[in-house]
Design a protein around this motif. Structure first.
Motif: not given
Length: 188
Positions: A124-135, A137-140
């Motif tokens: 998981l990349d927490a970026g999207k959850f934190l309002g940042l760029a990311g692939p 919000a959930g598991f990849t």
């Protein structure tokens, strides 16, 4: 003279087969609505409550106490480790579902399970959850690994069982296929 009950892997096989036949005869008996309630306490800590569910349109009353779960984040995500975080609980739900699938289906097939462990991990990349760029919000990616021992099953039978468990797991299906999620808000 009493009736002999076949119990395999802790599963009452006669009851399992009876349930399958009942739902096959009346598909409406397969309908369930499960419910969970989460209440925020402070910080990233919440307490969850699971008790009631509906089966075939009727409220189930078999759970007099219900279950309490705690969820929190690790300190790196602003929590206090008062419980696993939500995505860890999601992984655990998949592991629990797989375990039930293994032992119940093995029991129906006449296979004994002497040990079973399901390990599930996810990236998981927490970026999207934190309002940042990311692939996303959930598991990849999610990976599950089962370790199973059976004194009377061949490797091929266990491989077939593994495929069947994946194909019939409600949790895996909910993760792998799009599920409509409706969220409403009540301001109090």
């Amino acid at each position: 003279m009493g009736t002999s009950v076949t119990v395999r892997n802790g599963i009452d096989v006669d009851q399992l087969l009876g349930t399958i036949k009942a739902i096959e005869s009346d598909p409406g008996l397969g309908g369930f609505t499960f419910k969970a309630t989460s209440t925020w306490t402070e910080g990233t800590h919440s307490v969850g409550r699971i008790q009631e569910f509906t089966h075939a349109g009727v409220q189930d009353t078999s759970r007099s106490e219900g279950f309490t779960l705690e969820a929190d984040e690790p300190p790196v995500l602003l929590g206090n480790n008062a419980g696993p975080n939500a995505v860890e609980l999601l992984l655990q739900a998949l592991g629990f579902c797989y375990a039930t699938g293994y032992v119940a289906n093995a029991a129906a097939l006449g296979l004994e399970i002497t040990s079973l462990q399901i390990e599930v991990e996810g990236d998981l990349d927490a970026g999207k959850f934190l309002g940042l760029a990311g692939p996303r919000a959930g598991f990849t990616a999610i990976r599950a690994h089962a370790r199973v021992s059976s004194p009377n099953a061949t490797r091929e039978q266990l491989e077939d069982l593994c495929r069947h468990v994946q194909d019939t797991s409600p949790v895996r299906d909910s993760l792998a296929a799009p599920v409509p999620v409706e969220t409403t808000l009540q301001v109090v």
